[in-house]
Design an enzyme around this catalytic site. Structure first.
Site, short mmCIF file in Angstrom:
data_model
loop_
_atom_site.label_atom_id
_atom_site.label_comp_id
_atom_site.label_asym_id
_atom_site.label_seq_id
_atom_site.Cartn_x
_atom_site.Cartn_y
_atom_site.Cartn_z
N ASP A 82 0.82 -1.21 0.00
CA ASP A 82 0.00 0.00 0.00
C ASP A 82 0.86 1.26 0.00
O ASP A 82 0.34 2.37 -0.10
CB ASP A 82 -0.99 0.00 1.16
CG ASP A 82 -0.33 -0.11 2.53
OD1 ASP A 82 0.91 -0.19 2.59
OD2 ASP A 82 -1.07 -0.12 3.54
N ASP A 100 -0.93 -6.14 0.16
CA ASP A 100 -1.31 -5.52 1.42
C ASP A 100 -2.82 -5.36 1.52
O ASP A 100 -3.48 -4.94 0.55
CB ASP A 100 -0.70 -4.12 1.53
CG ASP A 100 0.69 -4.12 2.12
OD1 ASP A 100 1.06 -5.11 2.78
OD2 ASP A 100 1.42 -3.12 1.95
N LYS A 116 -1.17 -9.36 3.24
CA LYS A 116 -0.30 -8.95 4.35
C LYS A 116 -1.06 -8.02 5.29
O LYS A 116 -1.72 -7.09 4.84
CB LYS A 116 0.97 -8.26 3.84
CG LYS A 116 1.92 -7.85 4.97
CD LYS A 116 3.31 -7.51 4.45
CE LYS A 116 3.35 -6.16 3.75
NZ LYS A 116 3.07 -5.04 4.69
N GLU A 159 -0.65 -5.71 8.97
CA GLU A 159 0.29 -5.09 9.89
C GLU A 159 -0.16 -5.26 11.34
O GLU A 159 -1.35 -5.20 11.64
CB GLU A 159 0.43 -3.59 9.59
CG GLU A 159 1.03 -3.27 8.24
CD GLU A 159 1.22 -1.77 8.03
OE1 GLU A 159 0.95 -1.00 8.98
OE2 GLU A 159 1.62 -1.38 6.93
N GLU A 195 10.25 -4.63 9.88
CA GLU A 195 10.66 -3.34 9.31
C GLU A 195 11.25 -2.42 10.37
O GLU A 195 10.64 -2.19 11.43
CB GLU A 195 9.48 -2.64 8.64
CG GLU A 195 9.85 -1.30 8.03
CD GLU A 195 8.79 -0.71 7.12
OE1 GLU A 195 9.02 0.39 6.58
OE2 GLU A 195 7.74 -1.35 6.94
#
Length: 277
Positions: free
Chosen positions: A43, A82, A112, A114, A181
């Site tokens: 994204d 994402d 994916k 987060e 990350e």
């Protein structure tokens, strides 16, 4: 095309996994030709391609549109897409419905998500429903509105332990891999050794099971500010901008197109069109 079982084997054998973030047909085609193992349709396209100042405005339709283009460019590469902001923060049923829409309409092989916390249960339920999930811990761009920065995460002992606990939780929930990350490399190494699923690092050191960078960062294209963890393997902007300026200059001066860039008619046909003198 590699599949999750292949990525598990690569981790087991110590073979590094390569992932590149791409957003469209030509970039995906380049990535597949380079023989990268995975493509992430991130994204981050909101900032890199669409010109937003964050990932928050990106919609599911945006992600589906760009993933379909990537799939056409890289039909033989494993593609992760994402789930954008707020598409997995409602009910479990809404999350499953949104993931199903992305996978069915775009052709993505995995989605994916987060974070951890309530997201862990969403990962478990998606896995039960047959949707492969990649987790994402550390710096989570969708949460920058809350955290207020893109700084390195988990630098204190307490934060590091929390990240380790979250990594173990998303693994137990069924995630097939984890993106780490912007975390200290020592922590990334410990997490990678503690898990049986692959870790894909970005700004997390060399000890992760694989690495991911954005296509545009790798080739030096359209990037105004370069993060510390980025290595540019080319500087495409240095050739693009002069080329475009030269085109504009030649058109203004009527030196382009030349005869060699033009099509012609036979003289006899021209006479037939305009009449004989």
């Amino acid at each position: 095309m590699k599949k999750p079982v292949d990525f598990f084997a690569m981790k087991e054998n110590g073979e590094k996994i390569t992932m590149i973030t791409a957003y469209d047909y030509p970039s995906a085609k380049n990535v597949e030709q380079a023989e990268a193992d995975m493509i992430l349709v991130g994204d981050s396209l909101g900032m890199v391609v669409l010109g937003y100042d964050s990932t928050v405005p990106v919609t599911m339709d945006d992600m589906i549109h760009h993933t379909k283009a990537v799939k056409r460019g890289a039909p033989d590469t494993f593609v992760v897409t994402d789930m954008p902001f707020m598409t997995y923060h409602g009910s479990v049923d809404e999350t499953i419905q949104n993931a199903r829409k992305i996978i069915q309409e775009s052709g993505a092989h995995a989605v994916k998500l987060e974070g951890a916390g309530e997201v862990v249960n969403k990962i478990a339920r998606l896995t039960e429903a047959g949707a492969p999930v990649v987790a994402h811990l550390g710096l989570t761009p969708q949460s920058v509105g809350l955290t207020g920065s893109y700084k390195v995460r988990a630098k204190s002992a307490q934060e590091a332990q929390e990240l380790m606990d979250n990594a173990l939780a998303v693994e137990a929930a069924g995630a097939i891999a984890i993106v780490l990350e912007a975390i200290p490399r020592q922590l990334a190494e410990k997490v990678s050794k503690a898990l049986s699923i692959p870790t894909i690092g970005i700004g997390a050191g060399v000890e992760t099971d694989g690495q991911v960078l954005v296509y545009h960062d790798i080739i030096g294209y359209g990037i105004s500010r370069r993060a510390k963890f980025v290595k540019a393997y080319a500087e495409i902007d240095e050739t693009i901008e002069p080329a475009l300026a030269s085109y504009v200059k030649e058109v203004k001066a009527a030196t382009f197109p030349e005869v060699k860039h033009s099509f012609t008619m036979a003289e006899e046909d021209l006479k037939g069109l305009y009449g004989r003198e």
